[in-house]
Scaffold this active site. Structure first.
Site, PDB file in Angstrom:
ATOM      1  N   TRP A   1       0.844  -1.200   0.000  1.00  0.00           N
ATOM      2  CA  TRP A   1       0.000   0.000   0.000  1.00  0.00           C
ATOM      3  C   TRP A   1       0.878   1.249   0.000  1.00  0.00           C
ATOM      4  CZ3 TRP A   1       0.598  -3.398   3.922  1.00  0.00           C
ATOM      5  CH2 TRP A   1       0.741  -2.958   5.223  1.00  0.00           C
ATOM      6  N   ASP A   2       0.938   2.076   1.037  1.00  0.00           N
ATOM      7  CA  ASP A   2       1.656   3.365   0.964  1.00  0.00           C
ATOM      8  C   ASP A   2       3.018   3.172   0.287  1.00  0.00           C
ATOM      9  OD1 ASP A   2      -0.427   3.836   2.711  1.00  0.00           O
ATOM     10  OD2 ASP A   2       0.771   5.061   4.074  1.00  0.00           O
TER      11      ASP A   2
ATOM     12  N   ARG B   1       2.623  10.699  12.420  1.00  0.00           N
ATOM     13  CA  ARG B   1       3.382   9.789  11.538  1.00  0.00           C
ATOM     14  C   ARG B   1       3.706  10.461  10.207  1.00  0.00           C
ATOM     15  NH1 ARG B   1      -1.831   7.545  12.228  1.00  0.00           N
ATOM     16  NH2 ARG B   1      -3.225   8.012  10.491  1.00  0.00           N
ATOM     17  N   ASP B   2       4.279   9.673   9.309  1.00  0.00           N
ATOM     18  CA  ASP B   2       4.451   9.968   7.884  1.00  0.00           C
ATOM     19  C   ASP B   2       5.397  11.151   7.605  1.00  0.00           C
ATOM     20  OD1 ASP B   2       2.545   8.004   7.818  1.00  0.00           O
ATOM     21  OD2 ASP B   2       0.935   9.233   7.008  1.00  0.00           O
TER      22      ASP B   2
ATOM     23  N   GLU C   1      -3.061  12.939   6.100  1.00  0.00           N
ATOM     24  CA  GLU C   1      -2.026  11.913   6.081  1.00  0.00           C
ATOM     25  C   GLU C   1      -1.002  12.156   4.973  1.00  0.00           C
ATOM     26  OE1 GLU C   1      -3.569   8.091   7.776  1.00  0.00           O
ATOM     27  OE2 GLU C   1      -4.963   8.368   6.128  1.00  0.00           O
TER      28      GLU C   1
HETATM   29  O1  LIG Z   1      -4.551   4.290  16.235  1.00  0.00           O
HETATM   30  C1  LIG Z   1      -4.082   3.131  15.715  1.00  0.00           C
HETATM   31  C2  LIG Z   1      -4.819   2.828  14.413  1.00  0.00           C
HETATM   32  O2  LIG Z   1      -3.890   2.297  13.540  1.00  0.00           O
HETATM   33  C3  LIG Z   1      -4.337   1.840  12.304  1.00  0.00           C
HETATM   34  O3  LIG Z   1      -4.480   2.727  11.292  1.00  0.00           O
HETATM   35  C4  LIG Z   1      -3.471   3.636  11.011  1.00  0.00           C
HETATM   36  C5  LIG Z   1      -3.790   4.473   9.806  1.00  0.00           C
HETATM   37  O4  LIG Z   1      -3.464   3.698   8.634  1.00  0.00           O
HETATM   38  C6  LIG Z   1      -3.652   4.376   7.396  1.00  0.00           C
HETATM   39  O5  LIG Z   1      -2.688   5.437   7.308  1.00  0.00           O
HETATM   40  C7  LIG Z   1      -1.661   5.363   6.341  1.00  0.00           C
HETATM   41  C8  LIG Z   1      -2.133   5.862   4.975  1.00  0.00           C
HETATM   42  O6  LIG Z   1      -2.538   4.818   4.154  1.00  0.00           O
HETATM   43  O7  LIG Z   1      -1.158   4.038   6.276  1.00  0.00           O
HETATM   44  C9  LIG Z   1       0.033   3.890   7.072  1.00  0.00           C
HETATM   45  C10 LIG Z   1      -0.143   2.756   8.066  1.00  0.00           C
HETATM   46  O8  LIG Z   1      -0.418   1.563   7.391  1.00  0.00           O
HETATM   47  C11 LIG Z   1       0.274   5.232   7.730  1.00  0.00           C
HETATM   48  O9  LIG Z   1       1.643   5.535   7.834  1.00  0.00           O
HETATM   49  C12 LIG Z   1      -0.438   6.179   6.792  1.00  0.00           C
HETATM   50  O10 LIG Z   1      -0.819   7.405   7.377  1.00  0.00           O
HETATM   51  C13 LIG Z   1      -5.069   4.879   7.289  1.00  0.00           C
HETATM   52  O11 LIG Z   1      -5.209   5.638   6.095  1.00  0.00           O
HETATM   53  C14 LIG Z   1      -5.466   5.705   8.485  1.00  0.00           C
HETATM   54  O12 LIG Z   1      -6.831   6.083   8.400  1.00  0.00           O
HETATM   55  C15 LIG Z   1      -5.253   4.891   9.759  1.00  0.00           C
HETATM   56  O13 LIG Z   1      -5.565   5.650  10.917  1.00  0.00           O
HETATM   57  C16 LIG Z   1      -5.533   0.935  12.384  1.00  0.00           C
HETATM   58  O14 LIG Z   1      -6.179   0.795  11.149  1.00  0.00           O
HETATM   59  C17 LIG Z   1      -6.536   1.467  13.308  1.00  0.00           C
HETATM   60  O15 LIG Z   1      -7.518   0.455  13.464  1.00  0.00           O
HETATM   61  C18 LIG Z   1      -5.939   1.823  14.642  1.00  0.00           C
HETATM   62  O16 LIG Z   1      -5.452   0.641  15.291  1.00  0.00           O
END
Ligand SMILES: OC[C@H]1O[C@H](OC[C@H]2O[C@H](O[C@]3(CO)O[C@H](CO)[C@@H](O)[C@@H]3O)[C@H](O)[C@@H](O)[C@@H]2O)[C@H](O)[C@@H](O)[C@H]1O
Length: 518
Positions: free
Chosen positions: A105-106, A275-276, A368
Site C-alpha cells: 500500500w503506501d 506519523r508519515d 495523512e
Molecule cells: O490508532 C491506531 C490505528 O492504527 C491503524 O491505522 C493507522 C492508519 O493507517 C492508514 O494510514 C496510512 C495511509 O494509508 O497508512 C500507514 C499505516 O499503514 C500510515 O503511515 C499512513 O498514514 C489509514 O489511512 C489511516 O486512516 C489509519 O488511521 C488501524 O487501522 C486502526 O484500526 C488503529 O489501530
C-alpha cells in the site's frame, strides 16, 4: 476505532434518498453568493517565517465547498464530483505488482531532498508498506513492514508488463532492528509506517519512517494503545545487473515524539495521529532541512476547542454555522494538523518541532502523508484524507487535498474553488458512503478504489488500490493503482485526461527523472 472501513461502508449501503436540495455552485472565491453554501475563507497565500507561529487553517467554510461543487442531481451510480478533480474509474481486473507475494500500500519513490526521483545504475526503486497476504487486508496496519520494489528504468509505461514490471526485493530492515527505540519493549506488535527515502551521491540513503509499537491492553482485549515515533535509519543501495539490494539499515535513531504542545499525544487522545515524515530542502532557506508530518492539534480529546477562526466564515455570511452547534454535533473530535520540524544538524539525527503549518480543526481528523511540492515559485502542500474522517457536516471523497502558498509556512489557499480537492475517488456526496457507484457495467463501487496518493515530478500521482467492486464482487487491492497526471497551475489542478487511457496511466508507474551511478 478498529472498525473496518469496508464493513462500515457496506453496512451503510442504505438508499435513503438523501438527494440534497442544495443548488449546484461551481465558482471560486469570486463567485456570486449562493443561497445554500457559504463563501470560502479568504486566504492570501502570503508567506510567513517558517519559525513563526502562523498556522494556516483549512476551515469549514473551505471544506463546505466540496459539497457546494458536487452535483445534487447525480443519482445512484453517478459521480457527483467534478470530473476535473476525480480519478477515472479503475477496472476490476487490475494486475498485481507483487504477483501475490505481499499486500502493498503506501509507496514512496527514492528521491533527493528536492523530490527528484532517481534510478540507480538503471533500476527504479520504490519503497512500500507491505504485509503478508495471509493476513486480511484490513489487518495490515498492525503488521506493516517497509519493503521495496525495483524495475528497469527508461521503459515507457505502455511497453511494460501490465503490473508495471516490478520485482519485489523483500524487506528493508533486518529482523529486530526497528522497535528498539521504545523503552518498554513489551509491545505485542511492532510495525513500520510511512515515510520518505532520500538518496545521496555514492548511494547513501536516509530512510525517515514511523516506528510504531502496539501494546496489548492489560485485560488482553483487542484494542491496543499505540506509540509512534518518527525515526531515521541510514543504509546504502547496491544495484548491479542482477538487481537491487540494501546494506545498513541496522540502527534506528529516534527523532520526534508527539510533544502534547503543538502535536497531540497519547495522554491527550489514545487515537492520536502522528506519523508519515516527509523531508525536504527549501531553496528559500539554504542549508536547512525541514520535515512535514501528520499530526493532530494538541488538545484533550473531546474538548470544545474549535474556534470561529476554524469555521472561517466571512463576516455577515448568512450561511455561516454556529460554533456551539458545530461542536454539539461532535465536530471537535476531528482535529487534524500538518506539522513542521527542522533539523538541528547536518546528519539529520536531531530535530526540533516548529508550530503546525496547517490545522483542520472541526474539519477532518486525518491529514495523512503530507508533502511539499514546489512549482513555478509556488509551494503546494498536498495531503490525503478519508471520507470517513471528515467532521460532522463536512463530506468529501477519499483522495488528495491541495493547498497553495508562497512559502513552506503560508496562509495556504485550498486549491480548486477553495475546496482543496485535487484528486478524489469517484464518489456521490449525495449518498451515504458505500452507495454503489457504477461508472461502467462491470463495476459496482469505486469510492474506495485508491488511497495514499503521492504527487511525483511533473504532476504524476501514484496511489494504491484499496477495494473495487461491491458486496457481490468485492476485490481488495494491495497493489499500486494506475498513475494519473495532475496539471498544476496556480490555485487550480486538473486531471489530465490526455495522459494514458482517458487519464489512467500505467499501473504502478513511478518513473525516475534523474539517474544515479554510485
Ligand atoms: O490508532 C491506531 C490505528 O492504527 C491503524 O491505522 C493507522 C492508519 O493507517 C492508514 O494510514 C496510512 C495511509 O494509508 O497508512 C500507514 C499505516 O499503514 C500510515 O503511515 C499512513 O498514514 C489509514 O489511512 C489511516 O486512516 C489509519 O488511521 C488501524 O487501522 C486502526 O484500526 C488503529 O489501530
Amino acid at each position: 476505532m478498529v472498525t473496518s472501513k469496508l464493513s462500515r461502508t457496506f453496512s451503510a449501503i442504505a438508499f435513503s434518498g438523501l438527494l440534497s436540495t442544495a443548488l449546484l455552485t461551481n465558482t471560486g472565491p469570486a463567485r456570486a453568493a449562493d443561497p445554500g453554501f457559504p463563501e470560502p475563507t479568504i486566504h492570501t497565500q502570503q508567506a510567513h517565517d517558517p519559525d513563526s507561529d502562523f498556522t494556516s487553517r483549512w476551515t469549514r467554510a473551505d471544506a463546505r465547498q466540496l459539497k457546494a461543487m458536487s452535483d445534487p442531481t447525480a443519482g445512484p451510480g453517478q459521480n457527483s464530483m467534478p470530473t476535473d478533480y476525480t480519478m477515472p474509474a479503475v477496472s476490476h481486473d487490475f494486475p498485481d505488482m507483487s504477483n501475490g507475494k505481499v499486500w502493498a500500500w503506501d509507496t514512496w519513490p527514492l528521491t533527493d531532498a528536492q523530490a527528484n526521483q532517481y534510478s540507480v545504475n538503471g533500476w527504479e526503486v520504490a519503497f512500500s508498506l507491505v504485509a503478508d497476504r495471509s493476513l486480511g487486508f484490513d489487518a495490515r496496519h498492525v503488521y506493516a513492514k517497509i519493503g521495496f520494489f525495483y524495475r528497469k528504468a527508461g521503459i515507457p509505461a505502455d511497453q511494460r508488463p501490465a503490473n508495471g514490471g516490478w520485482t519485489y526485493g523483500g524487506l528493508v530492515f533486518p529482523d529486530g532492528v526497528t522497535g528498539k527505540i521504545f523503552p518498554d519493549q513489551s509491545y505485542s506488535h511492532q510495525t513500520q509506517w510511512s515515510g520518505s527515502a532520500r538518496v545521496y551521491p555514492g548511494g547513501k540513503i536516509k530512510l525517515f519512517f514511523t516506528d510504531v509499537a502496539f501494546y496489548r491492553n492489560p485485560d488482553g482485549s483487542d484494542r491496543k494503545p499505540y506509540d509512534p515515533e518518527i525515526a531515521l535509519s541510514v543504509g546504502h543501495i547496491h544495484a548491479d545487473k542482477k538487481g537491487v539490494s540494501f546494506t545498513g539499515f541496522n540502527k534506528v535513531d529516534p527523532l520526534l515524539k508527539a510533544d502534547g504542545k503543538w502535536y497531540q499525544n497519547g495522554d491527550q487522545n489514545e487515537f492520536f495521529n502522528f506519523r508519515d515524515p516527509f523531508t525536504f530542502e527549501d531553496p528559500a532557506h539554504p542549508g536547512k532541512t525541514y520535515m512535514v508530518f501528520e499530526g493532530n492539534s494538541a488538545v484533550q480529546r473531546g474538548g470544545r476547542d474549535c474556534t470561529d477562526d476554524d469555521l472561517g466564515y466571512r463576516p455577515g455570511d448568512p450561511r455561516a454555522e454556529n460554533l456551539k452547534t458545530v461542536m454539539d454535533n461532535g465536530a471537535m473530535y476531528q482535529m487534524a494538523n500538518i506539522g513542521l520540524a527542522v533539523a538541528d544538524n547536518q546528519s539529520l539525527t536531531r530535530w526540533h518541532f516548529l508550530p503546525p503549518i496547517l490545522s483542520a480543526n472541526c474539519v477532518t481528523d486525518q491529514t495523512e502523508r503530507p508533502q511539499i511540492y514546489m512549482k513555478d515559485g509556488k509551494y503546494y502542500l498536498f495531503t490525503i484524507s478519508h471520507r470517513s474522517t471528515f467532521a460532522s457536516g463536512i463530506d468529501g471523497p477519499e483522495g488528495v487535498y491541495g493547498f497553495v502558498g508562497n512559502g513552506i509556512r503560508s496562509d495556504f489557499q485550498p486549491v480548486n474553488r477553495g475546496s482543496g480537492l485535487a484528486l478524489g475517488n469517484p464518489t456521490n456526496l449525495n449518498y451515504p458512503a458505500g452507495t454503489p457507484f457504477a461508472p461502467d457495467p462491470n463495476q459496482t463501487a469505486n469510492e474506495f478504489q485508491a488511497y495514499s496518493h503521492y504527487v511525483m515530478p511533473n504532476g504524476l500521482v501514484e496511489s494504491f488500490i484499496d477495494a473495487i467492486g461491491g458486496p457481490n464482487d468485492l476485490r481488495r487491492g494491495g497493489t499500486l493503482a494506475p498513475t494519473v497526471r495532475l496539471q498544476i497551475d496556480g490555485d487550480t489542478t486538473k486531471v489530465d485526461r490526455s495522459y494514458g487511457h482517458d487519464g489512467l496511466g500505467g499501473y504502478a508507474d513511478l518513473p525516475a527523472n534523474r539517474e544515479l551511478m554510485p
